[in-house]
Every structure is written in C-alpha cells, then in structure tokens.
Design a protein around this motif. Sequence first.
Motif, PDB file in Angstrom:
ATOM      1  N   ILE A 192      56.280   4.216  30.891  1.00  0.00           N
ATOM      2  CA  ILE A 192      57.163   4.882  29.935  1.00  0.00           C
ATOM      3  C   ILE A 192      56.270   5.471  28.859  1.00  0.00           C
ATOM      4  CG2 ILE A 192      58.981   4.580  28.220  1.00  0.00           C
ATOM      5  CD1 ILE A 192      60.009   2.208  29.826  1.00  0.00           C
ATOM      6  N   ARG A 193      56.424   6.744  28.634  1.00  0.00           N
ATOM      7  CA  ARG A 193      55.535   7.408  27.672  1.00  0.00           C
ATOM      8  C   ARG A 193      55.875   6.988  26.246  1.00  0.00           C
ATOM      9  NH1 ARG A 193      52.391  11.983  27.333  1.00  0.00           N
ATOM     10  NH2 ARG A 193      52.986  12.773  29.378  1.00  0.00           N
ATOM     11  N   LEU A 194      54.838   6.644  25.511  1.00  0.00           N
ATOM     12  CA  LEU A 194      54.984   6.385  24.084  1.00  0.00           C
ATOM     13  C   LEU A 194      54.683   7.673  23.338  1.00  0.00           C
ATOM     14  CD1 LEU A 194      53.214   2.956  23.910  1.00  0.00           C
ATOM     15  CD2 LEU A 194      55.479   3.373  23.021  1.00  0.00           C
ATOM     16  N   TRP A 195      55.234   7.789  22.187  1.00  0.00           N
ATOM     17  CA  TRP A 195      54.918   8.962  21.377  1.00  0.00           C
ATOM     18  C   TRP A 195      53.417   9.104  21.200  1.00  0.00           C
ATOM     19  CZ3 TRP A 195      58.744   5.951  18.459  1.00  0.00           C
ATOM     20  CH2 TRP A 195      60.028   6.481  18.564  1.00  0.00           C
ATOM     21  N   ASN A 196      52.964  10.287  21.290  1.00  0.00           N
ATOM     22  CA  ASN A 196      51.552  10.527  21.006  1.00  0.00           C
ATOM     23  C   ASN A 196      51.399  11.948  20.499  1.00  0.00           C
ATOM     24  OD1 ASN A 196      48.834  10.126  20.821  1.00  0.00           O
ATOM     25  ND2 ASN A 196      48.421  10.626  22.955  1.00  0.00           N
ATOM     26  N   PRO A 197      51.361  12.207  19.220  1.00  0.00           N
ATOM     27  CA  PRO A 197      51.391  11.188  18.178  1.00  0.00           C
ATOM     28  C   PRO A 197      52.820  10.747  17.891  1.00  0.00           C
ATOM     29  CG  PRO A 197      51.211  13.340  17.198  1.00  0.00           C
ATOM     30  CD  PRO A 197      51.213  13.570  18.678  1.00  0.00           C
ATOM     31  N   GLY A 198      52.975   9.542  17.506  1.00  0.00           N
ATOM     32  CA  GLY A 198      54.289   9.025  17.156  1.00  0.00           C
ATOM     33  C   GLY A 198      54.559   9.191  15.684  1.00  0.00           C
ATOM     34  N   PRO A 199      55.739   8.802  15.244  1.00  0.00           N
ATOM     35  CA  PRO A 199      56.111   9.000  13.844  1.00  0.00           C
ATOM     36  C   PRO A 199      55.325   8.126  12.873  1.00  0.00           C
ATOM     37  CG  PRO A 199      57.798   7.755  15.015  1.00  0.00           C
ATOM     38  CD  PRO A 199      56.823   8.220  16.046  1.00  0.00           C
ATOM     39  N   LEU A 200      54.616   7.146  13.399  1.00  0.00           N
ATOM     40  CA  LEU A 200      53.823   6.288  12.516  1.00  0.00           C
ATOM     41  C   LEU A 200      52.343   6.641  12.563  1.00  0.00           C
ATOM     42  CD1 LEU A 200      55.443   2.828  13.404  1.00  0.00           C
ATOM     43  CD2 LEU A 200      56.174   4.494  11.703  1.00  0.00           C
ATOM     44  N   CYS A 201      51.967   7.546  13.497  1.00  0.00           N
ATOM     45  CA  CYS A 201      50.545   7.807  13.734  1.00  0.00           C
ATOM     46  C   CYS A 201      49.843   8.431  12.530  1.00  0.00           C
ATOM     47  CB  CYS A 201      50.365   8.709  14.943  1.00  0.00           C
ATOM     48  SG  CYS A 201      50.543   7.817  16.493  1.00  0.00           S
ATOM     49  N   HIS A 202      50.593   9.138  11.694  1.00  0.00           N
ATOM     50  CA  HIS A 202      49.936   9.766  10.553  1.00  0.00           C
ATOM     51  C   HIS A 202      49.379   8.720   9.600  1.00  0.00           C
ATOM     52  CE1 HIS A 202      53.910   8.829   9.003  1.00  0.00           C
ATOM     53  NE2 HIS A 202      53.455   9.016   7.776  1.00  0.00           N
ATOM     54  N   LEU A 203      49.808   7.481   9.773  1.00  0.00           N
ATOM     55  CA  LEU A 203      49.319   6.408   8.915  1.00  0.00           C
ATOM     56  C   LEU A 203      48.153   5.664   9.567  1.00  0.00           C
ATOM     57  CD1 LEU A 203      52.784   5.070   7.809  1.00  0.00           C
ATOM     58  CD2 LEU A 203      51.205   6.400   6.433  1.00  0.00           C
ATOM     59  N   TYR A 204      47.720   6.153  10.705  1.00  0.00           N
ATOM     60  CA  TYR A 204      46.640   5.478  11.418  1.00  0.00           C
ATOM     61  C   TYR A 204      45.392   5.374  10.550  1.00  0.00           C
ATOM     62  CZ  TYR A 204      42.720   4.880  14.574  1.00  0.00           C
ATOM     63  OH  TYR A 204      41.573   4.438  15.170  1.00  0.00           O
ATOM     64  N   ASP A 205      44.859   4.184  10.486  1.00  0.00           N
ATOM     65  CA  ASP A 205      43.609   3.949   9.767  1.00  0.00           C
ATOM     66  C   ASP A 205      42.783   3.002  10.615  1.00  0.00           C
ATOM     67  OD1 ASP A 205      41.607   2.748   8.168  1.00  0.00           O
ATOM     68  OD2 ASP A 205      42.719   3.223   6.347  1.00  0.00           O
ATOM     69  N   HIS A 206      41.774   3.542  11.250  1.00  0.00           N
ATOM     70  CA  HIS A 206      41.005   2.756  12.209  1.00  0.00           C
ATOM     71  C   HIS A 206      40.368   1.534  11.566  1.00  0.00           C
ATOM     72  CE1 HIS A 206      37.462   1.622  14.628  1.00  0.00           C
ATOM     73  NE2 HIS A 206      38.246   1.915  15.640  1.00  0.00           N
ATOM     74  N   ASP A 207      39.832   1.695  10.361  1.00  0.00           N
ATOM     75  CA  ASP A 207      39.111   0.584   9.724  1.00  0.00           C
ATOM     76  C   ASP A 207      40.029  -0.605   9.458  1.00  0.00           C
ATOM     77  OD1 ASP A 207      36.831   2.010   9.796  1.00  0.00           O
ATOM     78  OD2 ASP A 207      36.986   2.760   7.742  1.00  0.00           O
ATOM     79  N   ARG A 260      59.770   1.613  10.178  1.00  0.00           N
ATOM     80  CA  ARG A 260      59.721   3.071  10.000  1.00  0.00           C
ATOM     81  C   ARG A 260      59.909   3.458   8.532  1.00  0.00           C
ATOM     82  NH1 ARG A 260      63.865   6.336  10.047  1.00  0.00           N
ATOM     83  NH2 ARG A 260      65.204   4.739  10.930  1.00  0.00           N
ATOM     84  N   GLU A 261      60.826   2.781   7.880  1.00  0.00           N
ATOM     85  CA  GLU A 261      61.145   3.150   6.497  1.00  0.00           C
ATOM     86  C   GLU A 261      60.090   2.669   5.498  1.00  0.00           C
ATOM     87  OE1 GLU A 261      64.996   1.449   6.002  1.00  0.00           O
ATOM     88  OE2 GLU A 261      65.917   2.822   7.448  1.00  0.00           O
ATOM     89  N   ASN A 262      59.356   1.625   5.863  1.00  0.00           N
ATOM     90  CA  ASN A 262      58.380   1.046   4.923  1.00  0.00           C
ATOM     91  C   ASN A 262      56.977   1.023   5.506  1.00  0.00           C
ATOM     92  OD1 ASN A 262      60.320  -0.134   2.738  1.00  0.00           O
ATOM     93  ND2 ASN A 262      61.167  -0.855   4.671  1.00  0.00           N
ATOM     94  N   ALA A 263      56.735   1.910   6.471  1.00  0.00           N
ATOM     95  CA  ALA A 263      55.506   1.813   7.255  1.00  0.00           C
ATOM     96  C   ALA A 263      54.249   1.736   6.386  1.00  0.00           C
ATOM     97  CB  ALA A 263      55.413   2.986   8.220  1.00  0.00           C
ATOM     98  N   GLU A 264      54.161   2.612   5.431  1.00  0.00           N
ATOM     99  CA  GLU A 264      52.921   2.689   4.661  1.00  0.00           C
ATOM    100  C   GLU A 264      52.648   1.376   3.926  1.00  0.00           C
ATOM    101  OE1 GLU A 264      50.691   6.009   1.893  1.00  0.00           O
ATOM    102  OE2 GLU A 264      52.862   6.042   2.068  1.00  0.00           O
TER     103      GLU A 264
END
Lengths: 259, 244
Positions: free
Chosen positions: A60-75, A175-179
């Motif tokens: 099943i495909r996951l979003w890529n990028p998904g709605p939370l991906c903009h918050l991605y922080d690798h470190d 989703r509403e409090n992701a950051e």
Amino acid sequence: MSNLTPIVNDLTEYNIVCMKWGDKYDDSYVEKLKEQCEAHCSVPFNFWCFTEKPEKDYHIRLWNPGPLCHLYDHDHGYFWAYRKAYMFRSHQLEGDTSYFPTNSKILFLDLDVIIHQDLKYFFDLPNDKPWIVRGWWNDPITVKKNYARYKSTVINSSVILWTKGQMIPVWDHVRENAEILFFTYPSLDNYFAHQWYDTYKEEGLLNIFPKGDIYSWYKGNVFPDDMELKKLRTDHKICLFNNSTHVEGVYDDEIKKLW
Amino acid sequence: MVNMVDVPADSFVATALFFNSLSGVNDFDSAKRWKQTFVDIPKEYPHYARSLASATTVAQLESKLWVVNTLENLNIKPKVVAILAGWYSNFLTPLLLENLGVDFVWNFEMDGDVKELSYKFNKKYKDQNKYHVYITDIMFDDLMDKSSKNHLSRCEEKRGPYDIFINTSCEHMWPMSRFRDLNCDLTNDPLYVLQSTDDDRYEDHINCVSSPEELSEQANFTKILYSGTKELDSGMKRFMVIGK
C-alpha cells in the motif's frame, strides 16, 4: 465515501499490516513476516505492507511526500519517528480511493518480530479500544520516572491492534500538532505513553496486551521475575526484537537465525 | 534516619540556605516536615528520590532566588502567580509567598506524582489555601480548555486573574509563544518571567537557547523589563527574561 472502493473487495475482516519505509530493513523482512503470519494465523486475513516504494500486490503506497514530511529533520528523527501514524488514517493515500472496510480489524506488526502462536488470539480480543504493547519488562519505577521523553517508555508500538476508525483521534492529534509533537517526543512510543495512556492510573485510549502475550528478546519478559535476555518463550504469542540501543545492522543476523 | 545516599549533601546545604532565605520566618513546622519528607522519599517514592534531589540543590535555589529578588528589585508586587511546569515548587512557592507577599500561587504541572510531594513541602500554604497544584500539559491544553474550564474559572473568580506567569523550565518544552497563543484570552495582560539555559548535555533539554535575547524572541516579547545571565553553583549558565 460513496465514490471510494475498499482495499479488499471481499468481506474479509482481518488485516495484518506492516510498514517498510526507507532502507533499514530489506524485503526479506517483509517476506518473512508474511510467511510467519501465514503459518500462524488460523483465520483468513489480508496481508498489507505500507511502503513508499510499492512494488508488490500487497503493498500500500504511503504518501511521498506526505503531509508531515515537510517537518522531516534527519538529525532529530522528528518525522521518521511518527511514520507509523499514517496507518491510523481511514484512507491511506492523498487522493486515494482505497480504504479498509468498516469494522475491519487491523493488526500492525513491526518487521522484526518472531511469531510463536496463532494470531487469531489478537483478532478475538474485545474491540472496545485499540490494543498496544505494554513493556512489562520495564522496571515500573524507571518507566514512571521516564514517562515523558526518554527511551524506556511504558508503551511499545511494535504491535498494535485496532478496529478501523479507532485510531483516527491519534492521527488527527498528530496532524494538528505535528511540529510540537515531533519536537517534544522523540518517538511514537513516547508520544503514546504520554498523550494517550495514563501511566499513573494505567488507563487511556488504549488497552494493553496482558503479561504473557508479548516479550522482548533484548529486554526480557516481565520485570523483575522473568528478565532473562535472548531467550525464546514459545508459550507467548510474539517476541519483539526492537532495541532502543539498536545500531542498524548489528542485530540483523540475530533475528534471521531465529526465523 | 536520613539516607545520605538518597539525599545528597547538596540538598541539605540547599535546604539550610533556603530556610535561612525566608523573610522573617522561623518555620520549624515546615522544617520538620521537609526533614520527614526526605526520610520518607526512599521508602514511599523511590523513583522520585533522584529527581527530588535534583530539584533541591544550591543551583536550584539560586535560580529561584534570582526570580524573587529581581521581581522585588523591579518593585513588582503580584498577587496571583502561576508557575508553569513548577515541579515540586519546594523553593519558589514559599519564596513568593513569604518574601514577595504574593497571595496565591498556582503550579501548573504535568507530572501526576508531583502533586502529592509538592503538597508535602508546601503543606502550610496548601492548608492556608494559598497554593494549588493543577495537573495539566501547558503546551497542549490551554488554561481554560473544556476539561478545566469550570474548575479554573471558578478558581480564577475566587483568586483573581493571573498577574505573573513564571516558567523556569523553558528548556524542557516548546517555545513559550505556544503557551501565549493558547491562552490569548486570559482576562488580563500578565507578565512573564522565563528562565532557560544553553546547557544541552541533558536529554530532556529539548529547547536550549543561546542567550536571553533568544528566550525573549521565543516568547514573542514586545516589552522587556529585565534580561540577564547568571552562572549557577552547578556551573550551568541560565538566562532570565521578564516581560510581556
């Protein structure tokens, strides 16, 4: 919903899902988990793997990028720690028309588990609330002290059972409090342990699998009486191999020897 | 018998200094209760022995005295103070009530076990109806949210609006602008006293800042009454800003 179609077109109620994201685990883990499920589930079920790179019919495909991906922080691993939350949506894709049928029971399993007994046990559990792993191997005092932000938490998300729709409050909250959540809690387990389970009252949105169901290869079974590490307990349902001190690749061979 | 392993010397020294710091009070009842609490902790609250010792250090006392003395020097005389994430508030609450003449102190704290322990240290003020611990997560639940609205509204009517919010734990949480946004409909225009640090060696220090200016920016201050830096007994550098 009228223009949507079920992920499965039959009336199959039981779904076992896993998630493969990135390159931490190779395809052999997914295949082996599928094999284990087929060998240890006495009721008909569908097997699905959420992945950003769908190649097989059970992917099943996951979003890529998904709605939370903009918050991605690798470190900090902000986004990666929460990727499992995508499963809790009613739908799996942005704009997708697929969904699990109403009343579907969904059993999520981490890729690094050993299944010992019939998974039907989980599908037969009462569905008043979702179910999740309680780390019975943790010293309760330590867990209580570390309930908010540390690695050893009361809740472990390696096995989760829910009926479609039950986890939507979790998804909405993430989703509403992701950051803020990504910043505050280093893992989904920390988040669950603090926001959705009351460590003091031992209650919350989630039911917890009882002692004797699920144990940890690297951490033991039940504190303090049964804490022997690296011991198979085949009278239990599932053995977890997750390890907060896990260094990618180091333990891979160990689980493979037990497959 | 107090176990010296469970309650380190730092806590004894801090406790002695603390009682010596209280204005015009020879409060032997409280002193006895503190002593008994330290005796009880290893037996009744073993999982909190270390954190309570961490909350009862000379450095902790220094940082709380810094708050109270600075407010006093600025001639700020609040009546109702809300401490955010106040932990046991074993130093700050008595200092606010005894040294600064505050009428009522709230402690909004998310750790459920804190309440009982904090009331042990602050029994006198609890009994006098001057101190109340309210369990809430200030970064997710506003002070007037659905679950707490009735209780806190009644209390606010009774106690009066919050004059000052004090948060000496800003390094443990999301920037304070979030709290201010969540509580933008408070009935007055409260002052904020904020402390943080640049010491990022601790796992739970998730929001260190490099200066008092950065701390002010995180809270969206437009008016600053005080901004300073202090090196504590522990060697930790702390920043404090007072503003709104």
